[in-house]
Design a protein around this motif. Structure first.
Motif, PDB file in Angstrom:
ATOM      1  N   GLN A   9     -13.927  62.630  56.061  1.00  0.00           N
ATOM      2  CA  GLN A   9     -15.034  63.270  56.525  1.00  0.00           C
ATOM      3  C   GLN A   9     -16.077  63.195  55.459  1.00  0.00           C
TER       4      GLN A   9
ATOM      5  N   SER B   4      -8.478  67.445  60.512  1.00  0.00           N
ATOM      6  CA  SER B   4      -8.379  66.590  59.295  1.00  0.00           C
ATOM      7  C   SER B   4      -7.272  66.756  58.543  1.00  0.00           C
TER       8      SER B   4
ATOM      9  N   ASP C 216     -12.547  60.286  60.386  1.00  0.00           N
ATOM     10  CA  ASP C 216     -13.019  61.634  60.308  1.00  0.00           C
ATOM     11  C   ASP C 216     -14.363  61.937  60.488  1.00  0.00           C
ATOM     12  N   GLU C 217     -15.033  62.444  61.563  1.00  0.00           N
ATOM     13  CA  GLU C 217     -16.207  62.669  61.821  1.00  0.00           C
ATOM     14  C   GLU C 217     -17.052  61.728  61.268  1.00  0.00           C
TER      15      GLU C 217
HETATM   16 MG   LIG Z   1     -12.269  68.422  60.028  1.00  0.00          MG
END
Ligand SMILES: [Mg+2]
Ligand SMILES: Nc1ncnc2c1ncn2[C@@H]1O[C@H](COP(=O)(O)OP(=O)(O)O)[C@@H](O)[C@H]1O
Lengths: 255, 273
Positions: free
Chosen positions: B87, B43, B168-169
């Motif tokens: 995220q 991240s 991100d995710e």
């Molecule tokens: Mg992360």
């Protein structure tokens, strides 16, 4: 004291000769009142009888010396207040709403823009004097330059007023180091069987919020402006189109 | 063709070095899977590429289309064609989603779009994502479910049409149907030429988007860069082979790691030994 009976929607401009005014809302009515030019007022009183609703919108744009607002709300009745505070220099306001009978309700929304040398102290109190009464206060402020902005007030549920609910929310976004911003709403509760909450937040614009908005192409200044407008714009929904435009241009002029 | 080149990137946060020499590149039309155990800097890398002010670049460069963006502000990078789906997207009370989206669309284009055109774009993008239009009229992410926030990120991607998008995710918090919708968007945009750098702990998303390459980040560095068989291997056996085959000690473990995600069980065992 001059008394006005509200049996239909009204737009009322206060005149500088009046210091005190009472508005009476008759039983079983549902009325809207738009008040402006309240700067010279000392007392605004609202009597809402049983089974009635008052939608009160107040737009203040000069200064307020020491104005008191009082309201007494009857059985199954409701007051919904939208107060757009764009006063300059001074605003000392003290509002007290009494929920006197079963199922009396109050909703208070205020947005306040405080800039330059403004000195604002706004206290909003709701007294739950009967069981099953419901109050909500939302005060949002933007504080810039050397100004002072204080949100205070008490929500008081007295003993025996069970099944009442009381929520308070005070938020101020602070721009400059010389601002003085305080949010101190107080919950005073002498009864167990109730539901209450209160939140007070004073702070600068959140860095993560700025990062998020700038990561979509907005400049830091535009991001801050959009976030700040988010504190003031929700008040617009309490006003008609004409006042909305006035408020919008005041916001844009002063931010 | 747009290419993001990351060279020898060293990054600190609060005096602690988190990335120590990241070198890799992502081109338009390519989808790169970024793997690695929790807490190893994935991240951080994405945030640094986007110019997050909290992270300090102490060494190295970022080039986009051979333009040095290392010292650009975040909004300049967005205008240059970078995008990051966060995220954990922030909730911003009072800011109406559509007001924000419109400001973003206008900021990243040479010419402002008319109100009419904007609403047409918004309407077609929300339909593509099977998002209730009402989400666009609410306060930005406020009270959105985890899945709604993630869809709102992809909505922004569709409206802004970046050159390189970093996700991100994006699949965490999404149900199976929503993952399929997001994967379809990624495939479609990739074909049109968008480049993707995708972090995920789940093989399911990668099965759907079929990345062109996979890179693995350990201890703040890219230690492997290969084809997508890497994803399969890590999904099945974890990260232990990195220690046994490459001799790289996996330094740390994040306490709140997701136990069902790719590779984490193996990491735990490695550390216990
Ligand atoms: Mg992360
Ligand atoms: N803003 C921050 N402040 C302090 N430490 C941070 C910050 N961001 C990340 N870190 C630390 O950097 C390391 C890498 O974090 P992160 O990039 O989120 O990892 P990943 O995404 O791979 O799980 C972690 O040890 C994390 O605690």
């Amino acid at each position: 004291m001059k008394e006005i009976v509200l049996n239909q929607d009204l737009e009322y401009r206060c005149s500088s000769s009046e210091k005190e005014l009472t508005f009476n809302v008759a039983s079983n009515s549902d009325v809207s009142l738009l008040l402006s030019d309240i700067e010279e007022m000392e007392l605004l009183n609202f009597e809402v009888s049983d089974n009635a609703t008052l939608h009160l919108a107040i737009f203040a744009q000069k200064f307020l010396k020491n104005v008191k607002i009082t309201a007494n709300i009857g059985e199954n009745s409701k007051i919904i207040v939208y107060f757009a505070d764009f006063t300059v220099e001074r605003n000392h306001l003290d509002a007290s709403i009494n929920l006197n009978k079963d199922n009396a309700r109050a909703e208070w929304h205020l947005a306040s823009l405080s800039t330059q040398k403004d000195d604002k102290e706004i206290a909003v109190n709701i007294y739950h004097n009967s069981p099953n009464t419901h109050g909500r206060i939302d005060n949002y402020g933007v504080c810039k330059e050397n100004s002072k902005l204080i949100f205070a007030g008490i929500s008081h549920i007295i003993k025996g007023c069970h099944q009442s609910t009381s929520h308070q929310n005070a938020k101020i976004v602070v721009f400059d180091d010389d601002c003085k911003a305080i949010a101190r709403p107080i919950l005073k509760i002498d009864e167990n069987d109730i539901e209450a909450s209160h939140a007070a937040v004073v702070g600068k614009v959140n860095d993560e919020h700025i990062f998020y908005l700038t990561s979509r192409g907005l400049s830091v200044e535009d991001a801050k402006l959009l976030i700040t407008l988010g504190y003031l714009k929700p008040i617009l929904k309490g006003f008609n189109e004409q006042v909305r435009e006035q408020i919008n241009s005041l916001i844009e002029g002063r931010l | 063709m747009a290419t993001l080149k990351i060279s020898d990137l060293h990054v600190e946060v609060e005096g602690k070095e988190i990335l120590n020499g990241v070198t890799t590149q992502i081109s338009e039309g390519e989808t790169v899977a970024l793997l690695g155990p929790n807490g190893h800097g994935k991240s951080t890398l994405l945030n640094v590429i986007m110019g997050h002010p909290r992270y300090k670049i102490t060494q190295g460069t970022l080039l986009l289309d051979d333009v040095d963006i290392t010292n650009m502000t975040t909004d300049e990078r967005a205008k240059a064609g970078l995008f990051l789906a966060l995220q954990n997207p922030a909730e911003v009370p009072g800011v109406i989603n559509s007001d924000f989206l419109r400001a973003a669309v206008n900021a990243t284009r040479e010419e402002k779009v008319s109100t009419y055109k904007f609403y047409k774009m918004l309407d077609s993008a929300t339909k593509e994502l099977k998002m209730p239009f009402d989400l666009a009229t609410r306060s930005l992410n406020e009270g959105f479910s985890g899945g709604e926030k993630k869809r709102n990120e992809i909505l922004q991607l569709l409206l802004l049409e970046p050159k390189i998008a970093m996700l991100d995710e994006i699949d965490s918090g999404l149900d199976v149907d929503a993952i399929q919708i997001v994967a379809d968007v990624i495939k479609k945009e990739e074909e049109k030429g968008m480049g993707f750098l995708v972090i995920s702990h789940y093989a399911r998303l990668f099965d759907l988007i079929k990345p062109t390459r996979a890179i693995v980040m350990i201890n703040g560095r890219i230690v492997l860069d290969g084809d997508t068989s890497l994803i399969k291997r890590i999904d099945q056996t974890g990260y232990e082979f990195i220690k046994t085959e490459l001799g790289i000690e996996i330094e740390k473990e994040n306490a709140n790691m997701n136990t069902v995600s790719i590779g984490t069980c193996a990491v735990k065992e490695t550390i216990k030994k």
